[in-house]
Design a protein around this motif. Structure first.
Motif, short mmCIF file in Angstrom:
data_model
loop_
_atom_site.label_atom_id
_atom_site.label_comp_id
_atom_site.label_asym_id
_atom_site.label_seq_id
_atom_site.Cartn_x
_atom_site.Cartn_y
_atom_site.Cartn_z
N VAL A 148 -53.78 -40.09 -15.02
CA VAL A 148 -53.59 -40.81 -16.32
C VAL A 148 -54.89 -40.26 -16.93
O VAL A 148 -54.73 -39.81 -18.28
N ASN A 160 -54.56 -36.63 -18.33
CA ASN A 160 -53.60 -36.65 -19.35
C ASN A 160 -53.93 -37.19 -20.78
O ASN A 160 -53.65 -36.72 -21.89
N GLU A 161 -54.72 -38.40 -20.70
CA GLU A 161 -55.41 -38.91 -21.97
C GLU A 161 -56.37 -37.98 -22.36
O GLU A 161 -56.56 -37.87 -23.77
N ARG A 198 -53.61 -42.24 -8.83
CA ARG A 198 -52.91 -42.38 -10.11
C ARG A 198 -54.01 -42.22 -11.52
O ARG A 198 -53.58 -42.05 -12.41
N GLU A 199 -54.96 -43.04 -11.22
CA GLU A 199 -55.77 -43.05 -12.40
C GLU A 199 -56.40 -41.77 -12.90
O GLU A 199 -56.70 -41.88 -13.99
N THR A 241 -50.73 -32.40 -12.75
CA THR A 241 -51.76 -32.02 -14.00
C THR A 241 -51.96 -30.54 -14.08
O THR A 241 -52.50 -30.08 -15.36
#
Length: 291
Positions: free
Chosen positions: A60, A63-64, A56-57, A97
């Motif tokens: 994230v 996305n960032e 999950r990291e 993603t």
């Protein structure tokens, strides 16, 4: 005692993790069986036991970073994750993603084909994005095939986007052609419009047909052909204009002689065939023209 197995070895690595915690295993199936459920892969069995992170990291992080980085930079970031053995399940991150990773691909295709009206399906975008990721992996002596869970691009589909003949036929400006088509239709006589509508409808509905338009010189036959070419090309379709002579082909937009376009031999015999090889760029162009 179990020997060390690096994460990049795939299923062997996940089997090594399971062997450290599973007891009484006598078969490969028993190693993959957790709480009475036999999983299809050692990796899935590891996930069910909570032995692996869910990545999950990384989702994230992508996305960032997408707020500042280009699609190409994101694809390089994604490719580095499996190369460095930092990621447990590349497919899970890919599925979450891929829209970000594919950023800019449609723009580049529109630019290359000079077709601002070009659209692609999600499957086509995914395929092109996977191609770009595969190129990055190849430069690091790796491939998507090294990661069993990751999809691999359809190479037959890849060639269509690398076929210069197809790109040439799709490189028309659809907006300009739309305006040209409207102007042409307004200038048509009633008889010309009947012929125009009949042939264009056969193309749009994919009903097919063979049409022979004849008449004396100056009656507007070439005018109709040019109108049909712009109308069909404005819809993003391929039109192959051919004529029997070089002078006649110059009157058609993108025109070629039939001998040049279809590789017809100069000397014709009963056994003569068009010299178009299976799988060649010209063969692919003709196949796309029929779609």
């Amino acid at each position: 005692m179990l020997n060390y197995v690096p994460p990049g070895t795939g299923d062997i690595y996940y089997m090594r993790i399971l062997l450290a915690v599973q007891r009484g295993c006598t078969t490969y199936e028993s190693i993959r069986t957790v709480n009475g459920i036999t999983y299809s892969s050692f990796q899935d069995a590891c996930y069910s036991m909570g032995l692996l992170c869910d990545d999950r990291e990384f989702i994230v992080a992508i996305n960032e970073v997408a707020e500042l980085a280009s699609g190409h930079q994101l694809r390089k970031l994604f490719a580095m994750l499996p190369i460095s053995n930092s990621i447990s399940n590349p497919e899970r991150v890919w599925n979450a993603t891929w829209t970000l990773l594919a950023d800019g691909i449609l723009y580049e295709r529109r630019k290359a084909l000079k077709n601002q009206g070009l659209n692609m399906t999600d499957d086509e975008l995914k395929n092109l994005c996977l191609i770009e990721i595969e190129k990055i992996l190849n430069s690091n002596t790796r491939s998507l095939r090294d990661y069993q869970s990751m999809p691999y691009p359809e190479m037959s589909h890849v060639r269509l986007f690398q076929n210069k003949l197809i790109e040439e036929e799709l490189a028309y400006d659809t907006n300009d052609l739309t305006h040209t088509n409207l102007y042409t239709e307004q200038k048509m006589t009633h008889e010309q419009r009947l012929v125009f509508d009949e042939i264009l409808n056969a193309v749009i509905t994919d009903s097919g047909g063979f049409y022979f338009v004849y008449g004396h010189g100056g009656c507007g036959k070439t005018f109709i052909w040019n109108g049909l070419s712009s109308a069909i090309r404005s819809r993003g379709k391929i039109v192959l204009n051919v004529a029997s002579s070089g002078i006649a082909s110059l009157l058609l937009p993108g025109g070629r002689t039939a001998h040049s376009r279809f590789s017809i031999p100069i000397t014709i015999t009963d056994e003569s065939t068009c010299n178009i090889k299976h799988g060649s760029l010209k063969a692919e162009l003709l196949i796309q023209n029929l779609k």
